[in-house]
Design an enzyme around this catalytic site. Structure first.
Site, PDB file in Angstrom:
ATOM      1  N   GLY A  17      -1.324  11.089 -70.259  1.00 22.91           N
ATOM      2  CA  GLY A  17      -0.292  10.560 -71.714  1.00 22.91           C
ATOM      3  C   GLY A  17      -1.122  10.162 -72.758  1.00 22.91           C
ATOM      4  N   THR A  18      -2.258  10.274 -72.991  1.00 23.69           N
ATOM      5  CA  THR A  18      -2.997   9.671 -74.126  1.00 23.69           C
ATOM      6  C   THR A  18      -2.259  10.285 -75.532  1.00 23.69           C
ATOM      7  OG1 THR A  18      -4.694  11.259 -74.329  1.00 23.69           O
ATOM      8  CG2 THR A  18      -5.136   9.566 -73.058  1.00 23.69           C
ATOM      9  N   ASN A  19      -1.804  11.516 -75.611  1.00 26.40           N
ATOM     10  CA  ASN A  19      -1.175  12.054 -76.722  1.00 26.40           C
ATOM     11  C   ASN A  19       0.093  11.208 -76.891  1.00 26.40           C
ATOM     12  OD1 ASN A  19      -1.869  14.466 -78.426  1.00 26.40           O
ATOM     13  ND2 ASN A  19      -2.547  14.973 -76.338  1.00 26.40           N
ATOM     14  N   MET A 110       2.945  20.147 -67.854  1.00 26.13           N
ATOM     15  CA  MET A 110       2.281  21.263 -67.061  1.00 26.13           C
ATOM     16  C   MET A 110       3.407  22.178 -66.434  1.00 26.13           C
ATOM     17  SD  MET A 110      -0.563  21.012 -68.058  1.00 26.13           S
ATOM     18  CE  MET A 110      -2.410  20.360 -67.838  1.00 26.13           C
ATOM     19  N   LEU A 113       8.893  26.003 -69.680  1.00 25.10           N
ATOM     20  CA  LEU A 113      10.105  25.808 -70.034  1.00 25.10           C
ATOM     21  C   LEU A 113      10.947  27.234 -69.765  1.00 25.10           C
ATOM     22  CD1 LEU A 113      10.263  23.204 -72.689  1.00 25.10           C
ATOM     23  CD2 LEU A 113      11.049  22.710 -70.236  1.00 25.10           C
ATOM     24  N   ASN A 132       4.853  21.899 -78.874  1.00 24.01           N
ATOM     25  CA  ASN A 132       3.734  21.835 -77.877  1.00 24.01           C
ATOM     26  C   ASN A 132       2.174  21.666 -78.680  1.00 24.01           C
ATOM     27  OD1 ASN A 132       2.339  21.771 -75.173  1.00 24.01           O
ATOM     28  ND2 ASN A 132       1.996  23.873 -75.393  1.00 24.01           N
ATOM     29  N   HIS A 134      -1.558  22.408 -77.794  1.00 17.39           N
ATOM     30  CA  HIS A 134      -2.443  23.116 -76.882  1.00 17.39           C
ATOM     31  C   HIS A 134      -3.981  22.892 -77.127  1.00 17.39           C
ATOM     32  CE1 HIS A 134      -3.600  26.289 -73.973  1.00 17.39           C
ATOM     33  NE2 HIS A 134      -4.138  26.810 -75.040  1.00 17.39           N
TER      34      HIS A 134
HETATM   35  C1  GRF Z   1      -4.230  17.612 -73.899  1.00 20.12           C
HETATM   36  O1  GRF Z   1      -5.390  18.317 -73.977  1.00 20.12           O
HETATM   37  C2  GRF Z   1      -2.756  18.420 -74.379  1.00 20.12           C
HETATM   38  O2  GRF Z   1      -3.462  19.477 -75.353  1.00 20.12           O
HETATM   39  C3  GRF Z   1      -2.653  19.419 -73.176  1.00 20.12           C
HETATM   40  O3  GRF Z   1      -2.692  18.481 -72.241  1.00 20.12           O
HETATM   41  C4  GRF Z   1      -3.542  17.254 -72.410  1.00 20.12           C
HETATM   42  C5  GRF Z   1      -2.693  16.222 -72.136  1.00 20.12           C
HETATM   43  O4  GRF Z   1      -3.571  15.193 -72.362  1.00 20.12           O
HETATM   44  N1  GRF Z   1      -1.458  20.295 -73.401  1.00 20.12           N
HETATM   45  P1  GRF Z   1      -2.849  13.633 -72.466  1.00 20.12           P
HETATM   46  O5  GRF Z   1      -2.143  13.650 -71.159  1.00 20.12           O
HETATM   47  O6  GRF Z   1      -1.955  13.680 -73.602  1.00 20.12           O
HETATM   48  O7  GRF Z   1      -3.933  12.755 -72.298  1.00 20.12           O
END
Ligand code: GRF
Length: 251
Positions: A17-19, A110, A113, A132, A134
């Site tokens: 969940g770094t995003n 992951m 949908l 999303n 990617h």
């Molecule tokens: C990211 O590289 C995103 O592009 C992909 O999954 C990864 C998620 O990373 N869909 P995080 O959990 O947000 O660190």
């Protein structure tokens, strides 16, 4: 939703969940024109759940596994998957009903949908409400291993893509892409780090474009939806992403 209003987001995760963290931080300090109202994970052990809770954001787990069990008598693998995914998505839809969400933001979620979920969450023809991120320059390297595939192929540039989600796998209309250089001595971890920091930048920018009403959907000559971003700063923003990727090298 009116232009200039803050968007209300549900963020779906499966892992670290770094995003999500970047969206939460940017929402708190005003760089993101959106609030994260809730987080949903398909895994109870996703660290992103902890990030959400620490931030005071409600976090839910929807265990797809239990629905696989429920349909264990279905011998056709594809049918079993469809049935179990749709039940899990019904649970998700039930949670979302309690929130007035503008967009679902997938951030390392992951699971695909199904059309059932996407239809449910749509408000009209040609309207997309699921985003999303990617970790590759689509349409190259769709699927789960964007960084690994980019690295193994020996690409000289890697990229990240934000797109709307349609029924396919990483096939929906592209909103934005950014690239980063790959050097001969880079490791997979080097490029993942470089790419991820770019992901945070472009995801936030795309959400801000949506909040400002700067994302239009038109159609290409085959009738396929195509995104047009109408930001007078568009060129400068693209340039800033290139500088950002190179600046990362000095860190
Ligand atoms: C990211 O590289 C995103 O592009 C992909 O999954 C990864 C998620 O990373 N869909 P995080 O959990 O947000 O660190």
């Amino acid at each position: 939703m009116e232009e200039g209003q803050k968007l209300k987001l549900a963020v779906f995760i499966s892992g670290s969940g770094t995003n999500l963290q970047s969206l939460l931080d940017r929402s708190s300090d005003g760089r993101l024109l959106a609030d994260v109202l809730l987080v949903i994970s398909d895994r109870a052990d996703a660290y992103g759940l902890e990030r959400a809770r620490r931030h005071g954001v409600p976090a839910y787990v929807v265990e797809y596994g239990k629905y696989f069990e429920k349909f264990s008598h279905v011998t056709d693998r594809i049918e079993r998957r469809r049935l179990s995914y749709e039940e899990a998505e019904t649970e998700i839809i039930g949670i979302l009903k309690n929130y007035d969400i503008d967009y679902v933001v997938l951030a390392g979620f992951m699971r695909l949908l199904t059309p059932y979920f996407l239809e449910h969450f749509k408000t009209g023809e040609g309207v997309f409400r699921v985003l999303n991120i990617h970790p590759a320059l689509l349409p190259s390297f769709p699927g789960r291993h964007g960084y690994e595939d980019t690295f193994r192929y020996g690409c000289r540039w890697g990229g990240v893509t934000v797109h709307f989600v349609d029924e396919g796998e990483d096939s929906g209309p592209i909103i934005a892409q950014a690239v980063y250089p790959i050097f001969p001595n880079d490791s997979l971890e080097d490029i993942r780090k470089r790419g991820l920091s770019l992901e945070y930048e472009i995801y936030a920018q795309c959400i801000n474009w949506l909040a400002k009403g700067m994302v239009r959907i038109s159609k290409d000559q085959n009738g396929k939806p195509k995104v047009i971003v109408v930001d007078p700063e568009y060129r400068n923003i693209l340039l800033s992403w290139i500088s950002f990727a190179f600046n990362q090298l000095r860190k």
